[in-house]
Write an enzyme that holds these catalytic residues in place. Structure first.
Site, PDB file in Angstrom:
ATOM      1  N   VAL A 142       0.676  -1.027  -0.101  1.00 10.68           N
ATOM      2  CA  VAL A 142       0.300  -0.304   0.267  1.00 10.68           C
ATOM      3  C   VAL A 142       1.332   1.041   0.090  1.00 10.68           C
ATOM      4  O   VAL A 142       1.413   1.799   0.697  1.00 10.68           O
ATOM      5  CB  VAL A 142      -0.876  -0.144   1.067  1.00 10.68           C
ATOM      6  CG1 VAL A 142      -2.016   1.099   0.902  1.00 10.68           C
ATOM      7  CG2 VAL A 142      -1.255  -1.282   1.261  1.00 10.68           C
ATOM      8  N   ASP A 143       0.942   1.675  -1.016  1.00 13.44           N
ATOM      9  CA  ASP A 143       2.022   3.172  -1.487  1.00 13.44           C
ATOM     10  C   ASP A 143       0.715   4.787  -1.782  1.00 13.44           C
ATOM     11  O   ASP A 143       1.592   5.051  -3.252  1.00 13.44           O
ATOM     12  CB  ASP A 143       3.168   2.591  -2.441  1.00 13.44           C
ATOM     13  CG  ASP A 143       4.258   4.099  -2.229  1.00 13.44           C
ATOM     14  OD1 ASP A 143       4.063   5.310  -1.692  1.00 13.44           O
ATOM     15  OD2 ASP A 143       5.058   3.759  -3.078  1.00 13.44           O
ATOM     16  N   ALA A 144       0.062   4.973  -1.251  1.00 15.14           N
ATOM     17  CA  ALA A 144      -1.265   5.159  -1.877  1.00 15.14           C
ATOM     18  C   ALA A 144      -1.343   7.054  -1.851  1.00 15.14           C
ATOM     19  O   ALA A 144      -1.328   7.517  -0.705  1.00 15.14           O
ATOM     20  CB  ALA A 144      -2.642   5.022  -1.697  1.00 15.14           C
TER      21      ALA A 144
END
Length: 263
Positions: A142-144
């Site tokens: 998760v790299d949002a």
């Protein structure tokens, strides 16, 4: 525009803000209208991971070294996608990105792999992760981020619980946090741990403001030190990353013995 950062290759704007592609002598980088690099790609070797936080996110491979189904939330310039697609040629990889303009820029300027086993979806991750028709994953990254920081729907407990439910047995989640605002960062960690009902592993990224947190809710205990030490050289040989360093940093920044974290 970002004066002094290199040559401006492309600039665009959507309803969420500015996107700039900038080249220097060694890299091509994506910016979202601020001084923070969202993604970087080496001109000489597009597969290599230029930014240290992307290497830190893959420390989770110590505990899940052979992912067959991978989900990446947040595309950016596609650094994690290029690396994983290259090193795991049999894995199916899904990337969810809520900005179509980012997908278009990444395809045009950042050499994204184009293979049937790779899906790049223009979709809101909060809707995607709650869809029971989606497969189970061995690895969720998760790299949002946008110009304002972490996407507000990503670090909430409801979303992270849904991520946990999309993990296959033995699967692992890695969440990239921005560590400048300590109060918000601690709140995000609490949400993460509440959602997964466990302590997290925490890995600060040296010389950057990122903090990576990991969770593997289906494991009753982590592999022993001896088992991890056996995994380290094999992963380094396969992927070219310094897993011995990542292993040491995990032990340094998590005060309880790793085997206790999931009890």
């Amino acid at each position: 525009m970002l004066a002094g950062r290199g040559q401006l290759v492309h600039i665009d704007r959507d309803e969420h803000g500015v996107m700039e592609v900038i080249d220097d002598q060694f890299t091509r980088s994506l910016y979202f209208g601020t001084a923070a690099r969202q993604s970087s790609m080496s001109h000489a070797d597009p597969v290599t991971l230029v930014l240290s936080y992307t290497r830190a996110m893959l420390a989770g491979l110590l505990f899940q070294p052979r992912p067959r189904e991978i989900l990446i939330i947040g595309l950016g310039g596609g650094s994690l996608l290029r690396f994983l697609a290259h090193h795991y040629p049999r894995a199916d990889i899904t990337v969810v990105e809520y900005r179509q303009a980012v997908i278009d820029i990444a395809r045009r300027f950042f050499r994204l792999p184009d293979q049937p086993r790779i899906r790049i979806l223009h979709e809101d991750a909060t809707g995607f992760i709650h869809n029971p028709a989606q497969p189970l994953y061995d690895l969720i990254l998760v790299d949002a981020f946008d110009a304002a920081g972490l996407h507000p729907g990503i670090a909430c407990e409801h979303f992270l619980q849904a991520c946990q439910q999309r993990l296959r047995q033995g699967g692992l989640i890695a969440l990239n946090l921005w560590n400048t605002d300590k109060i918000s960062c601690r709140a995000h960690i609490r949400c993460f741990e509440n959602a997964l009902r466990q302590r997290s592993l925490r890995l600060p990224v040296e010389s950057r403001n990122n903090l990576i947190v990991f969770g593997a809710p289906h494991l009753e205990r982590l592999p022993s030190r001896r088992a991890l030490q056996a995994t380290v050289p094999a992963l380094k040989q396969q992927l070219g990353l310094d897993f011995a360093y990542l292993h040491r940093q995990l032990r340094r920044h998590n005060t309880l013995p790793l085997q206790w974290l999931f009890n």
